[in-house]
Enzyme design. Structure first.
Site, PDB file in Angstrom:
ATOM      1  N   GLU A 284       0.825  -1.215   0.000  1.00 48.22           N
ATOM      2  CA  GLU A 284       0.000   0.000   0.000  1.00 48.22           C
ATOM      3  C   GLU A 284       0.853   1.256   0.000  1.00 48.22           C
ATOM      4  O   GLU A 284       0.429   2.302  -0.456  1.00 48.22           O
ATOM      5  CB  GLU A 284      -0.918   0.017   1.226  1.00 48.22           C
ATOM      6  CG  GLU A 284      -2.175  -0.793   1.039  1.00 48.22           C
ATOM      7  CD  GLU A 284      -3.221  -0.534   2.120  1.00 48.22           C
ATOM      8  OE1 GLU A 284      -2.883   0.046   3.172  1.00 48.22           O
ATOM      9  OE2 GLU A 284      -4.378  -0.929   1.910  1.00 48.22           O
ATOM     10  N   HIS A 305       8.525 -26.540  -1.979  1.00 49.10           N
ATOM     11  CA  HIS A 305       7.979 -27.688  -2.697  1.00 49.10           C
ATOM     12  C   HIS A 305       6.858 -27.288  -3.648  1.00 49.10           C
ATOM     13  O   HIS A 305       6.137 -28.123  -4.162  1.00 49.10           O
ATOM     14  CB  HIS A 305       7.510 -28.751  -1.698  1.00 49.10           C
ATOM     15  CG  HIS A 305       8.654 -29.302  -0.900  1.00 49.10           C
ATOM     16  ND1 HIS A 305       9.244 -30.509  -1.180  1.00 49.10           N
ATOM     17  CD2 HIS A 305       9.355 -28.768   0.135  1.00 49.10           C
ATOM     18  CE1 HIS A 305      10.254 -30.707  -0.331  1.00 49.10           C
ATOM     19  NE2 HIS A 305      10.339 -29.662   0.469  1.00 49.10           N
ATOM     20  N   LYS A 419     -14.035  -0.665  -3.952  1.00 46.78           N
ATOM     21  CA  LYS A 419     -15.151  -0.317  -3.055  1.00 46.78           C
ATOM     22  C   LYS A 419     -16.238   0.418  -3.831  1.00 46.78           C
ATOM     23  O   LYS A 419     -17.418   0.151  -3.662  1.00 46.78           O
ATOM     24  CB  LYS A 419     -14.658   0.601  -1.924  1.00 46.78           C
ATOM     25  CG  LYS A 419     -13.746  -0.055  -0.927  1.00 46.78           C
ATOM     26  CD  LYS A 419     -13.456   0.910   0.217  1.00 46.78           C
ATOM     27  CE  LYS A 419     -12.294   0.450   1.040  1.00 46.78           C
ATOM     28  NZ  LYS A 419     -11.798   1.474   1.953  1.00 46.78           N
TER      29      LYS A 419
HETATM   30  O1  PA5 Z   1      -3.514   1.095   5.698  1.00 44.43           O
HETATM   31  C1  PA5 Z   1      -4.674   1.456   5.637  1.00 44.43           C
HETATM   32  O2  PA5 Z   1      -5.024   2.575   6.020  1.00 44.43           O
HETATM   33  C2  PA5 Z   1      -5.792   0.537   5.147  1.00 44.43           C
HETATM   34  O3  PA5 Z   1      -5.340  -0.622   4.589  1.00 44.43           O
HETATM   35  C3  PA5 Z   1      -6.701   0.207   6.305  1.00 44.43           C
HETATM   36  O4  PA5 Z   1      -5.954  -0.361   7.325  1.00 44.43           O
HETATM   37  C4  PA5 Z   1      -7.845  -0.747   5.930  1.00 44.43           C
HETATM   38  O5  PA5 Z   1      -8.440  -0.372   4.727  1.00 44.43           O
HETATM   39  C5  PA5 Z   1      -8.886  -0.757   7.037  1.00 44.43           C
HETATM   40  O6  PA5 Z   1      -9.423   0.507   7.181  1.00 44.43           O
HETATM   41  P1  PA5 Z   1     -10.248   0.945   8.445  1.00 44.43           P
HETATM   42  O7  PA5 Z   1      -9.408   0.792   9.646  1.00 44.43           O
HETATM   43  O8  PA5 Z   1     -10.606   2.369   8.185  1.00 44.43           O
HETATM   44  O9  PA5 Z   1     -11.479   0.069   8.515  1.00 44.43           O
END
Ligand code: PA5
Length: 445
Positions: A284, A305, A419
């Site tokens: 990310e 493996h 989303k």
């Molecule tokens: O790193 C990030 O911000 C995202 O991957 C969130 O952790 C993930 O989408 C979960 O989001 P939230 O905590 O708002 O539900």
């Protein structure tokens, strides 16, 4: 405490050509510390290990204790950064085989996918067990955890009536989001995720600490691990002796020579979820603007493996970083048998730990010979202190590596695309037109 060993990678590195990458990494490190880089409003994690207050830790431990006393099972609801950090530490340190009991509850994760069978089996499982919930969502609006929380809140209500609220702790934003609104309306205890700390950097906030405390993990030891490495990483401006700048520079160097996939490998399956956490952190943070290394992970020797064949002889786009704890359990020694029917007497007198270590060294040699540069991240052991240090090392390196690459390591705009489509296909209000367009694309007409 943490060392980056390059003996199985050095033949792939031209030290002259590495120099600009080292300089870039060191200047990225300076940018990070001067808060002048992209996304600098999300640097709350940088000093967090030293800023976390005793009273905050105490409050987390108290809330966790309440859930522990009430429960045979504690369900941790969250996705991405809202569950991977705690799961990584928990899976690495708790016994593989444990029989849960009241006072030492079973920890179950949910809200990180939408599989219906999992959820119906979970609800069936919880029906006859005392349970409580820690629901975690920074935004408070993420669909997966929200859906699961709706289901479990209903179940809690059915089982405990007005006693449901004391069985829930919500970890979310201080003021915005549906979860905060819900928690306030229902009188739930809440913990706040600082605005300046993004999901994947949030393991040292209540996001990670509360589930760990609920599992009975002494969280101060993990915090100590973070603190312990912070000073040395922050104070070392030599980009080779500082393992974080060295790692960031080598990653970007390998990327520039066509190694577009990094495999984080381990020879300790208890580290599987540490790799899952790492994949989110780097994926990310760096995968944007058509840039970035693809972060993959493998558990060895298991994956030798299966995927091992590709690593050895497939397309030469890979480099490897091997999680290498120095001290591992070595309490099983193989003994000889008189008939040697299984032909394993040559291993007699060796511990399983030693056999695994020879597998590790043999693999590193083979992969390097096959054209895969292999880095080793060496840390003392799989203790809470070491895990804290490793996690902070990766957070810090990731920020440096992302800045070296020229991206904002603290946003994740790409996560929104699926989303939007999902909401449109589910007819969420405001998405109707998009929904019609998407359905036409899928079904034709
Ligand atoms: O790193 C990030 O911000 C995202 O991957 C969130 O952790 C993930 O989408 C979960 O989001 P939230 O905590 O708002 O539900």
């Amino acid at each position: 405490m943490i060392r980056l060993e390059t003996r199985f990678a050095s033949s792939f590195v031209d030290s002259k050509k590495l120099e600009p990458f080292l300089s870039k990494a060191e200047s990225a490190r300076k940018t990070l510390h001067s808060s002048t880089g992209k996304g600098s409003e999300y640097l709350g994690w940088l000093m967090l290990p030293n800023e976390i207050q005793n009273f905050e830790i105490d409050r987390i431990v108290q809330a966790a204790e309440r859930l522990r006393v009430l429960s045979e099972v504690i369900v941790i609801i969250g996705i991405g950064g809202s569950y991977l950090g705690s799961r990584a530490v928990l899976e690495a340190t708790l016994p593989f085989f444990r029989s849960p009991s009241k006072g030492d509850p079973e920890i179950i994760f949910a809200g990180h996918h939408l599989e219906s069978r999992y959820l119906s089996e979970l609800m069936e499982y919880l029906k006859d067990r005392d349970f409580s919930v820690n629901v975690i969502s920074k935004s408070g609006t993420t669909t997966e955890p929200a859906v699961v929380f709706r289901l479990l809140w209903e179940l809690l209500h059915k089982k405990y009536g007005t006693g449901a609220a004391e069985r829930v702790v919500a970890t979310t934003d201080s003021s915005k989001g549906a979860l905060k609104t819900f928690a306030d309306a229902e009188g739930l205890e809440t913990f706040t995720i600082p605005d300046t700390v993004g999901g994947r950097y949030s393991v040292l906030t209540p996001v990670g600490l509360l589930p760990l405390a609920a599992a009975g993990i002494p969280i101060r030891k993990l915090i100590f691990g973070f603190q312990n490495i912070l000073t040395s990483l922050h104070s070392d401006s030599n980009p080779i002796s500082n393992p974080a700048t060295h790692y960031a520079a080598l990653r970007n160097y390998f990327l520039s020579s066509g190694k577009i996939v990094e495999i984080l490998a381990n020879f300790n399956p208890s580290l599987h979820y540490l790799s899952e956490w790492w994949k989110q952190l780097f994926g990310e943070s760096e995968g944007k603007e058509n840039k970035g290394i693809f972060p993959a992970s493998m558990d060895f020797t298991t994956d030798l493996h299966s995927l091992g064949q590709y690593v050895q002889e497939g397309k030469r786009i890979l480099f490897e970083t091997v999680l290498s704890p120095s001290l591992v359990n070595s309490n099983i020694t193989l003994t000889p048998t008189s008939d040697n029917l299984d032909s394993l007497n040559f291993l007699s007198g060796n511990t399983i730990g030693h056999v695994n270590e020879q597998a590790r060294l043999g693999t590193l040699l083979a992969h390097a010979d096959g054209g895969v540069p292999c880095l080793e991240l060496i840390f003392p052991d799989i203790s809470l202190e070491s895990l804290g240090a490793v996690m902070y090392f990766f957070e810090y390196s990731c920020a440096i590596s992302g800045y070296s690459l020229g991206v904002n390591p603290f946003d994740q705009p790409g996560v929104e695309a699926y989303k939007k489509n999902m909401f449109a296909l589910l007819n969420k209000s405001g998405f109707e037109t998009e929904g019609a367009i998407l359905r036409k694309r899928i079904h034709g007409g």
